[in-house]
Design an enzyme around this catalytic site. Structure first.
Site, short mmCIF file in Angstrom:
data_model
loop_
_atom_site.label_atom_id
_atom_site.label_comp_id
_atom_site.label_asym_id
_atom_site.label_seq_id
_atom_site.Cartn_x
_atom_site.Cartn_y
_atom_site.Cartn_z
N ARG A 126 -13.79 4.01 -26.74
CA ARG A 126 -13.65 2.65 -26.17
C ARG A 126 -12.22 2.12 -26.21
NH1 ARG A 126 -18.65 1.82 -28.72
NH2 ARG A 126 -20.30 1.91 -27.17
N LYS A 148 -0.90 0.87 -14.92
CA LYS A 148 -1.86 1.45 -13.97
C LYS A 148 -2.15 2.87 -14.43
CE LYS A 148 -1.05 -0.93 -9.60
NZ LYS A 148 -0.52 -0.79 -8.23
N GLU A 190 12.18 5.52 -5.54
CA GLU A 190 11.49 4.34 -6.11
C GLU A 190 12.51 3.34 -6.66
OE1 GLU A 190 8.45 3.22 -6.01
OE2 GLU A 190 7.12 4.93 -5.69
N LYS A 232 10.92 -4.06 -12.53
CA LYS A 232 9.49 -3.75 -12.48
C LYS A 232 8.77 -4.51 -13.60
CE LYS A 232 5.68 -0.81 -12.08
NZ LYS A 232 5.00 0.41 -11.80
N GLU A 242 -2.14 -7.23 -9.99
CA GLU A 242 -1.80 -7.12 -8.57
C GLU A 242 -2.59 -8.06 -7.67
OE1 GLU A 242 -0.66 -3.11 -7.23
OE2 GLU A 242 -1.69 -3.56 -5.37
N ARG A 246 2.85 -8.48 -7.58
CA ARG A 246 2.93 -7.03 -7.82
C ARG A 246 2.83 -6.23 -6.52
NH1 ARG A 246 0.54 -3.68 -13.01
NH2 ARG A 246 1.38 -1.68 -12.37
N ASN A 250 4.52 -2.36 -3.44
CA ASN A 250 3.92 -1.50 -2.42
C ASN A 250 4.78 -1.34 -1.17
OD1 ASN A 250 1.42 -0.85 -3.63
ND2 ASN A 250 0.80 -2.96 -3.34
N HIS A 253 4.98 1.82 0.79
CA HIS A 253 3.82 2.61 0.37
C HIS A 253 2.67 2.61 1.37
CE1 HIS A 253 6.01 2.73 -3.37
NE2 HIS A 253 5.07 3.42 -3.97
N HIS A 257 1.81 6.18 1.70
CA HIS A 257 0.54 6.74 1.22
C HIS A 257 -0.18 7.49 2.32
CE1 HIS A 257 -0.20 4.12 -2.57
NE2 HIS A 257 0.27 5.31 -2.87
N HIS A 269 5.81 12.14 -3.56
CA HIS A 269 5.52 10.72 -3.36
C HIS A 269 6.76 9.92 -2.91
CE1 HIS A 269 3.75 6.78 -4.16
NE2 HIS A 269 4.81 6.50 -4.91
N1 GLY Z 1 3.49 1.71 -8.66
C1 GLY Z 1 3.12 0.42 -8.26
C2 GLY Z 1 2.68 -0.46 -9.38
O1 GLY Z 1 2.83 -0.12 -10.54
O2 GLY Z 1 2.16 -1.51 -9.13
#
Ligand code: GLY
Length: 365
Positions: A126, A148, A190, A232, A242, A246, A250, A253, A257, A269
């Protein structure tokens, strides 16, 4: 070893957070910090077979010297390992080795290790604490920060996951020396993205110091990575899950993507994000929100670093549009993009007409 630098991340309303510690050649320092902060924990060092051969045993020796119990768990390198099967294999090893709730998982590696390790940590017994020690530039500036964590599902990338923040992030830029060239530029894309959405000065500094960047100057890289992580960090502190700001991350992206998926993840990527930024800048230019000079400046620096800006000819443009319709930002199939309105001026939630997207895609061949 250079002096350590710290960036603190905290989340309201209940304050919790962690430090991103940056340095150069400081695996020993990491082991010392962990001994001080988590003296009674068992340590599971998770890394793929490539990284494991270079750094995991060094880290384990540093723990052994400090009488910290650790084991190395390695798995095959590559995106395929971000699966429920690999997750279960790793969990079984942890259980067989007597790892319980007093365990810390150390994700030592690139984005796959961080995402997989973080998701194991989020669910093992958990939830156990985890620490990110990113070894690729992409992981240092992006995936190790912000919590994430995920594995892939046969039906899509990162479909099963959580927001689960690490307890600490350690970035050792000396690890970049062993990084293959392609991987290095994959991460640089990035950093450029981060500068473009939030920080004009950082973008200008990238242009001014492009030779130092190509030469992988330790000193400049440390500064560059620190600035990128700071930005960031600020964004994810403001919007952990997000729901707003946040989404800035993107940028590039939505198209990126789609290309990544349609080429079966055969293009890195960051390279897909580079193509994505160029296409999305054409969209922004056509909508009248981005000046042509800015578009050109960005296009030139991407090409200077040999980052791709054109859509591979084998991809059908209508297929890209179909993927854009099901992007997580789309609402009722209406595409919404994060665009830039100038260098350092990211802007979220821009609805874009499909005809305009197709036009921009057509001009990006
Ligand atoms: N890589 C995008 C984020 O962390 O929101």
């Amino acid at each position: 070893m250079s002096r350590k630098q710290k960036i603190s991340i905290t989340f309201p309303p209940v304050k919790y957070g962690y430090d991103i510690t940056l340095g150069n050649g400081f695996l020993e320092v990491i082991a010392g910090d962990i001994k001080r902060n988590f003296p009674n924990k068992k340590l599971a060092i998770l890394s793929d077979n490539n990284v494991s051969a270079i750094y995991a045993s060094k880290l384990k020796s540093a723990f052994d010297e400090r009488e910290l119990h650790s084991i190395i768990i390695s798995f095959p390198a590559g995106e395929k390992s971000k699966s429920s099967a690999t997750k279960e294999l790793i969990e079984s090893k942890m259980i067989k080795n007597g790892f319980d709730r007093s365990t810390i998982l150390l994700a030592l590696g690139g984005g796959v290790t961080g995402d997989l390790g973080g998701y194991i940590a989020a669910t093992f017994m958990r939830g156990i604490p985890f620490i990110q020690i990113p070894t690729s530039l992409l992981a240092m500036v992006d995936s190790s920060i912000g919590g994430k964590v995920a594995i892939n599902h046969p039906m899509g990338k990162n479909l099963i996951g959580a927001f689960y923040q690490p307890r600490a992030v350690y970035i050792d830029v000396s690890m970049l020396k062993t990084l293959p060239v392609r991987e290095y530029y994959n991460g640089l894309a990035e950093i450029i993205k981060t500068a473009l959405i939030e920080d004009k000065r950082l973008f200008e500094s990238i242009i001014k110091n492009k030779i130092l960047i190509s030469d992988r100057s330790d000193r400049f890289l440390l500064k560059l990575i620190m600035e990128s992580c700071r930005i960031k960090g600020r964004i994810v502190m403001e919007d952990e899950k997000e729901s707003g700001k946040r989404k800035l991350l993107n940028y590039g992206h939505t198209i990126g993507h789609a290309i990544e998926i349609l080429t079966g993840f055969s293009i890195p990527h960051g390279f897909c994000v580079s193509i994505g930024m160029n296409v999305e800048n054409i969209i922004a230019y056509k909508m009248g929100i981005l000046g042509f000079d800015d578009y050109l400046k960005i296009n030139e620096i991407l090409r200077y670093f040999n980052l791709p800006v054109k859509i591979p000819s084998k991809i059908n443009l209508n297929e890209i549009l179909k993927k854009v319709r099901i992007d997580k930002k789309s609402i009722n199939s209406v595409p919404f993009f994060t665009l830039i309105r100038g260098i350092g001026l990211g802007s979220i939630d821009n609805a874009v007409e499909e005809d305009l997207i197709l036009e921009a895609l057509g001009e990006s061949r």
